[in-house]
Enzyme design. Structure first.
Site, PDB file in Angstrom:
ATOM      1  N   SER A 105      40.271  30.130  45.406  1.00 13.44           N
ATOM      2  CA  SER A 105      40.730  29.307  44.278  1.00 13.44           C
ATOM      3  C   SER A 105      40.210  27.884  44.436  1.00 13.44           C
ATOM      4  O   SER A 105      40.067  27.386  45.562  1.00 13.44           O
ATOM      5  CB  SER A 105      42.266  29.292  44.273  1.00 13.44           C
ATOM      6  OG  SER A 105      42.738  28.240  43.467  1.00 13.44           O
ATOM      7  N   TYR A 108      50.381  29.085  48.060  1.00 11.54           N
ATOM      8  CA  TYR A 108      49.247  29.828  47.481  1.00 11.54           C
ATOM      9  C   TYR A 108      47.910  29.280  47.991  1.00 11.54           C
ATOM     10  O   TYR A 108      47.061  30.028  48.488  1.00 11.54           O
ATOM     11  CB  TYR A 108      49.344  29.709  45.951  1.00 11.54           C
ATOM     12  CG  TYR A 108      48.166  30.217  45.174  1.00 11.54           C
ATOM     13  CD1 TYR A 108      48.047  31.561  44.837  1.00 11.54           C
ATOM     14  CD2 TYR A 108      47.161  29.345  44.739  1.00 11.54           C
ATOM     15  CE1 TYR A 108      46.962  32.025  44.100  1.00 11.54           C
ATOM     16  CE2 TYR A 108      46.084  29.796  44.003  1.00 11.54           C
ATOM     17  CZ  TYR A 108      45.985  31.135  43.680  1.00 11.54           C
ATOM     18  OH  TYR A 108      44.915  31.577  42.956  1.00 11.54           O
TER      19      TYR A 108
HETATM   20  P1  NDP Z   1      46.054  38.486  36.581  1.00 16.85           P
HETATM   21  O1  NDP Z   1      47.498  38.156  36.670  1.00 16.85           O
HETATM   22  O2  NDP Z   1      45.397  38.529  35.256  1.00 16.85           O
HETATM   23  O3  NDP Z   1      45.765  39.887  37.319  1.00 16.85           O
HETATM   24  C1  NDP Z   1      46.272  40.098  38.599  1.00 16.85           C
HETATM   25  C2  NDP Z   1      45.775  41.432  39.139  1.00 16.85           C
HETATM   26  O4  NDP Z   1      46.270  41.572  40.489  1.00 16.85           O
HETATM   27  C3  NDP Z   1      46.299  42.619  38.364  1.00 16.85           C
HETATM   28  O5  NDP Z   1      45.335  43.643  38.384  1.00 16.85           O
HETATM   29  C4  NDP Z   1      47.543  43.028  39.151  1.00 16.85           C
HETATM   30  O6  NDP Z   1      47.892  44.408  39.050  1.00 16.85           O
HETATM   31  C5  NDP Z   1      47.081  42.729  40.568  1.00 16.85           C
HETATM   32  N1  NDP Z   1      48.235  42.483  41.446  1.00 16.85           N
HETATM   33  C6  NDP Z   1      49.203  41.553  41.301  1.00 16.85           C
HETATM   34  N2  NDP Z   1      50.113  41.662  42.299  1.00 16.85           N
HETATM   35  C7  NDP Z   1      49.697  42.681  43.085  1.00 16.85           C
HETATM   36  C8  NDP Z   1      50.230  43.301  44.240  1.00 16.85           C
HETATM   37  N3  NDP Z   1      51.370  42.897  44.816  1.00 16.85           N
HETATM   38  N4  NDP Z   1      49.542  44.335  44.788  1.00 16.85           N
HETATM   39  C9  NDP Z   1      48.384  44.747  44.226  1.00 16.85           C
HETATM   40  N5  NDP Z   1      47.839  44.231  43.111  1.00 16.85           N
HETATM   41  C10 NDP Z   1      48.501  43.205  42.548  1.00 16.85           C
HETATM   42  O7  NDP Z   1      45.340  37.393  37.536  1.00 16.85           O
HETATM   43  P2  NDP Z   1      43.812  36.920  37.614  1.00 16.85           P
HETATM   44  O8  NDP Z   1      42.926  38.008  37.204  1.00 16.85           O
HETATM   45  O9  NDP Z   1      43.706  35.615  36.951  1.00 16.85           O
HETATM   46  O10 NDP Z   1      43.698  36.652  39.198  1.00 16.85           O
HETATM   47  C11 NDP Z   1      42.860  37.424  40.031  1.00 16.85           C
HETATM   48  C12 NDP Z   1      42.580  36.647  41.305  1.00 16.85           C
HETATM   49  O11 NDP Z   1      41.948  35.411  40.988  1.00 16.85           O
HETATM   50  C13 NDP Z   1      43.824  36.305  42.120  1.00 16.85           C
HETATM   51  O12 NDP Z   1      43.548  36.469  43.496  1.00 16.85           O
HETATM   52  C14 NDP Z   1      44.049  34.833  41.812  1.00 16.85           C
HETATM   53  O13 NDP Z   1      44.704  34.185  42.858  1.00 16.85           O
HETATM   54  C15 NDP Z   1      42.627  34.357  41.635  1.00 16.85           C
HETATM   55  N6  NDP Z   1      42.470  33.134  40.864  1.00 16.85           N
HETATM   56  C16 NDP Z   1      42.880  33.083  39.542  1.00 16.85           C
HETATM   57  C17 NDP Z   1      42.743  31.924  38.829  1.00 16.85           C
HETATM   58  C18 NDP Z   1      43.202  31.788  37.407  1.00 16.85           C
HETATM   59  O14 NDP Z   1      43.332  30.641  36.930  1.00 16.85           O
HETATM   60  N7  NDP Z   1      43.424  32.866  36.683  1.00 16.85           N
HETATM   61  C19 NDP Z   1      42.130  30.716  39.417  1.00 16.85           C
HETATM   62  C20 NDP Z   1      41.714  30.901  40.785  1.00 16.85           C
HETATM   63  C21 NDP Z   1      41.886  32.062  41.462  1.00 16.85           C
HETATM   64  P3  NDP Z   1      48.823  44.967  37.818  1.00 16.85           P
HETATM   65  O15 NDP Z   1      48.074  44.606  36.562  1.00 16.85           O
HETATM   66  O16 NDP Z   1      48.895  46.438  38.030  1.00 16.85           O
HETATM   67  O17 NDP Z   1      50.129  44.288  37.923  1.00 16.85           O
END
Ligand code: NDP
Length: 252
Positions: A144, A157
């Protein structure tokens, strides 16, 4: 590089979904995981199949460290059944959740949950998966922008994401002899469901983040998937042990 197989955690929506589709567009097959959103994950599988590639969706909760051994064994079984192979090529540790918790309010439970999801699971899933990753494969860990600049409420985080960045360099060093690279992609703010859709549901925040960004907007999922696909391509091979920030130039 054709018909390689990727394992993407958190591929049901957001950035992971976009990575899955961009890799499929490049001719790769995909194993993606979901935690709660099985229907969304199956829809991504269907989209990948429409692109002519193979895909499966597997359930994984990265907060449950005890399940990782069983999960990797499930991946082995799927590889054998669906691809008639023992190994895959690209591990993309993407799954994650957002949580805004002021430092003075943070509890040990908050700390442990975010540590499991963002750091411990990545550390041990990678370790357990490495024996079934092909030589010359790729590991990409999603960090991030908040490891470089501070977003109040992100102390746990961002600390875990910082740990991922250090960990990635060690993996690159210790598995380089197998031709495997390890890199970090560190997105800036992206409008997804992340952190209760914090950006999408707060226009003021969105405008403030856009104004801090050289390219004048917040990111969208499609800004990120292609970077991961590039790192998995032949052209991306010489990039190793690096943190690539993808933010449109925030807080420069
Ligand atoms: P979303 O909330 O859109 O998607 C999150 C994804 O992670 C989903 O597929 C969800 O599964 C899965 N997930 C959540 N919790 C768990 C868990 N306990 N075990 C397994 N899978 C899990 O988030 P983003 O796509 O935006 O984020 C993806 C990555 O990017 C993360 O690591 C985040 O920290 C990072 N990030 C995001 C930013 C942003 O601004 N969006 C900025 C910087 C980094 P399900 O759908 O089945 O619940």
């Amino acid at each position: 590089m054709k018909n390689k197989i990727a394992l993407i955690t958190g591929g049901s929506r957001g950035l992971g979904k976009n990575m899955a589709l961009r890799l499929a567009e490049k001719g790769h097959d995909v194993m993606l995981t979901y935690n709660t959103k099985k229907e969304e994950a199956l829809a991504v599988v269907a989209s990948i199949e429409n692109l002519g590639q193979k895909a499966v969706a597997l359930q994984l909760d990265v907060n449950n460290i005890g399940s990782l051994t069983q999960f990797v064994s499930e991946v082995s079984t799927i590889l054998k059944e669906k691809w008639d192979t023992n190994c895959f090529d690209f591990l993309i540790n993407n799954a994650g959740v957002g949580a805004t918790i002021a430092y003075m309010d943070a509890t040990e439970d908050d700390f442990d949950r975010l540590m499991n999801i963002h750091f411990k699971s990545v550390y041990f899933l990678t370790q357990k998966a490495l024996p079934i990753i092909n030589d010359n494969g790729r590991i990409i860990n999603i960090s991030s922008g908040t490891t470089r600049f501070c977003n109040p409420g992100y102390s746990i985080y961002a600390s875990m994401k910082g740990a991922i960045e250090t960990f990635t360099k060690y993996v690159a060093k210790e598995v380089g002899s197998r031709g495997i690279t390890a890199n970090v992609v560190a997105p800036g703010p992206i409008e997804t469901d992340f952190n209760n859709a914090a950006i999408r549901s707060n226009l003021q925040l969105k405008e403030r983040l856009a104004s801090m960004t050289a390219l004048g907007r917040v990111g969208e999922a499609n800004d990120i998937g292609g970077i991961v696909a590039f790192l998995c391509s032949e052209d991306g091979y010489w990039i190793n042990g690096q943190r690539i920030e993808a933010s449109g130039g925030i807080s420069l």
